[in-house]
Write an enzyme that holds these catalytic residues in place. Structure first.
Site, PDB file in Angstrom:
ATOM      1  N   ASN A  10       0.881  -1.168   0.000  1.00  0.00           N
ATOM      2  CA  ASN A  10       0.000   0.000   0.000  1.00  0.00           C
ATOM      3  C   ASN A  10       0.916   1.216   0.000  1.00  0.00           C
ATOM      4  OD1 ASN A  10      -1.807   2.060   0.415  1.00  0.00           O
ATOM      5  ND2 ASN A  10      -2.790   1.163   2.202  1.00  0.00           N
ATOM      6  N   ARG A  92      -2.357  -2.057  -3.695  1.00  0.00           N
ATOM      7  CA  ARG A  92      -3.576  -1.277  -3.524  1.00  0.00           C
ATOM      8  C   ARG A  92      -3.486  -0.039  -4.419  1.00  0.00           C
ATOM      9  NH1 ARG A  92      -5.210   3.287   0.771  1.00  0.00           N
ATOM     10  NH2 ARG A  92      -7.430   3.387   0.293  1.00  0.00           N
ATOM     11  N   HIS A 181     -13.082   2.371  -0.652  1.00  0.00           N
ATOM     12  CA  HIS A 181     -13.076   1.318   0.387  1.00  0.00           C
ATOM     13  C   HIS A 181     -13.624  -0.008  -0.145  1.00  0.00           C
ATOM     14  CE1 HIS A 181     -13.489   4.791   3.513  1.00  0.00           C
ATOM     15  NE2 HIS A 181     -12.211   4.481   3.345  1.00  0.00           N
ATOM     16  N   ARG A 242     -13.229  15.193   6.979  1.00  0.00           N
ATOM     17  CA  ARG A 242     -13.983  15.541   5.771  1.00  0.00           C
ATOM     18  C   ARG A 242     -15.462  15.683   6.109  1.00  0.00           C
ATOM     19  NH1 ARG A 242     -11.803  10.296   2.887  1.00  0.00           N
ATOM     20  NH2 ARG A 242      -9.562  10.634   3.118  1.00  0.00           N
ATOM     21  N   GLU A 385      -8.340  -5.518   4.816  1.00  0.00           N
ATOM     22  CA  GLU A 385      -8.134  -5.138   3.426  1.00  0.00           C
ATOM     23  C   GLU A 385      -6.892  -5.789   2.833  1.00  0.00           C
ATOM     24  OE1 GLU A 385      -9.491  -0.848   2.598  1.00  0.00           O
ATOM     25  OE2 GLU A 385      -9.128  -0.855   4.767  1.00  0.00           O
TER      26      GLU A 385
END
Length: 403
Positions: A10, A92, A181, A242, A385
């Site tokens: 990642n 990823r 996601h 956010r 993940e």
């Protein structure tokens, strides 16, 4: 020797996280992170198979230096990129646009398309691409697979993916809802089916991935039919920094009336909004503590967060028509019992319910927190993940090899 291991990378803008997974034994022989790439004191933390932790602090100027450091630490443990046990590297990649609806073996054409998608994910895709190019250069013969955050959501019907914008303008600039996601949502759906002892193909599930970034998805029979994030990860639920859903007129107002630049507005929306903007904190544990002590700003932040969650749960009931499970995952979803309780409270007439002693119990692994009488299951399913990326990588490479 049969190759059964997958290295998951990642590669972000200033960091590289990695895990080495054995897809037959389930073991994770190595993991680590390189942080502060490009800074004078870059840091590499590595954990080997025996649990030994090593730390290196030195300047790593770029992703090439960071990946060389990762390869060196793996080699020191006898698990280098030239190891016969290593089957492939799974990367990823945040944004796959409309081009990628499944994992793909990386070649020059795939690299070029990921580069073309940089304007849609300027904070993420450049780092993802740098990791891919460096890894390919370190061992050109090793299969490399790109696994996209957006791919799971490509099954959304056109009426869910389209914004009501002028079609020609939207198409020219690739403006549509992509969702993110996806690896987490895919993994959690499968694990939920296992938890319920049912086939995924017969389940309608609402997944709530609640971390510092947060997203919801409506999944029918294993296929995403709607999700809360859109063109970018800014849309949807309230997040750590956010705002989620926002009247676009706010942006015009900030530009015209407040005189803010595009960069200034971008910084406001990505770093100074959400829970941080409301109460100065993006850690839900701290917000819950402050709320318990009577802090009004923290209480407002918590209430705004939960209100948005409830709106999406209700909306996805309408989209799906029937719901079998509501599932919480990621850092907040897995650990913040007060959030789970508040999000489900008042929805009992729709079917879901939470049993307090199950919800607040400190239990690891996938679990139900709903009472037996609940018509809709409520579950907590820890996400993984890295395992999802490794699984998709392993399946693609072995399938293409005829295994």
């Amino acid at each position: 020797m049969t190759a059964t291991r997958v290295l998951v990378l990642n590669s972000g803008s200033s960091s590289v996280k990695y895990q080495l997974l054995d897809m037959v034994t389930g073991r994770r022989p190595a993991a680590g992170i390189v942080e502060r790439i490009g800074e004078p004191a870059s840091r590499h933390l590595h954990t080997g198979a025996d649990g030994e932790r090593r730390e290196r602090v030195r300047r790593m100027a770029d992703h090439e230096a960071a990946l060389e450091s990762v390869a060196g630490e793996l080699a020191a443990d006898g698990m280098g990129l030239d190891s016969p046990e290593l089957l492939a590297i799974g990367h990823r990649v945040v944004h796959g646009g409309e081009a990628f609806s499944a994992p793909v073996a990386v070649d020059e054409e795939v690299e070029a398309e990921i580069e073309r998608l940089i304007p849609l994910a300027p904070l993420h895709n450049p780092g993802n691409l740098a990791g891919i190019r460096t890894a390919r250069a370190l061992n050109p013969a090793l299969p490399q697979v790109a696994v996209f955050d957006t791919a799971f959501h490509r099954t959304m019907p056109e009426h869910a993916a389209r914004y009501a914008l002028d079609v020609a303008t939207a198409d020219e600039h690739r403006i549509r809802r992509y969702g993110f996601h996806g690896t987490s949502h895919a993994y959690v759906c499968r694990k939920t089916a296992e938890l319920l002892g049912r086939e995924l193909s017969e389940l309608n599930i609402i997944v709530l991935h609640l971390g510092n970034g947060a997203s919801a998805s409506a999944v029918a029979g294993g296929r995403c039919v709607d999700t809360s994030m859109g063109l970018t990860p800014l849309e949807g639920l309230v997040m750590g920094t956010r705002p989620g859903d926002l009247d676009p007129g706010v942006i015009i107002h900030l530009a015209r009336v407040a005189g803010m630049s595009v960069d200034g507005i971008d910084h406001l929306l990505n770093h100074r909004s959400g829970l941080t903007g409301l109460c100065g904190d993006n850690d839900m544990r701290e917000i819950c503590r402050r709320t318990d002590e009577g802090d009004e700003a923290a209480r407002l932040a918590f209430d705004v967060y939960v209100h948005r969650l409830k709106k999406y749960i209700g909306a996805y009931y309408a989209v799906l028509g029937r719901v079998d499970a509501v599932v919480f995952t990621a850092g907040v979803g897995e650990n913040a019992a007060p959030v789970r309780a508040a999000a489900i409270s008042g929805l009992e007439e729709l079917g879901p319910a939470v049993r307090a002693e199950l919800n607040f119990a400190r239990t690891e692994g996938p679990r139900l927190i709903s009472p037996e009488y609940a018509r809709v299951a409520v579950a907590v399913v820890p996400t993984d993940e890295e395992l999802e990326i490794a699984t998709q990588t392993y399946e693609l490479v072995t399938r293409e090899a005829g295994g």
